[in-house]
Design a protein around this motif. Structure first.
Motif: not given
Length: 55
Positions: A1-4, A16-18, A24-25
């Motif tokens: 998800m992060y990479a996408a 934007g903020p993450l 585990h996230g």
């Protein structure tokens, strides 16, 4: 998800903020940030070396 999401943000020049929750996230996101070198931009202790990895 992060990479996408990261790819999409770079393609559209978006900021934007993450936001991640506990569990585990967050460690997974920290690992990605360290691997791509972003961590070190904001905190010099997290350089992409063995010492930075241990930090």
């Amino acid at each position: 998800m992060y990479a996408a999401l990261n790819t999409l943000a770079r393609e559209r020049d978006a900021d934007g903020p993450l936001v991640t929750g506990p569990g585990h996230g967050t460690p997974a996101n920290h690992a990605n940030l360290w691997l791509e070198g972003t961590h070190e931009e904001y905190d010099p202790a997290h350089v992409r070396t063995g010492a930075g990895l241990r930090t």
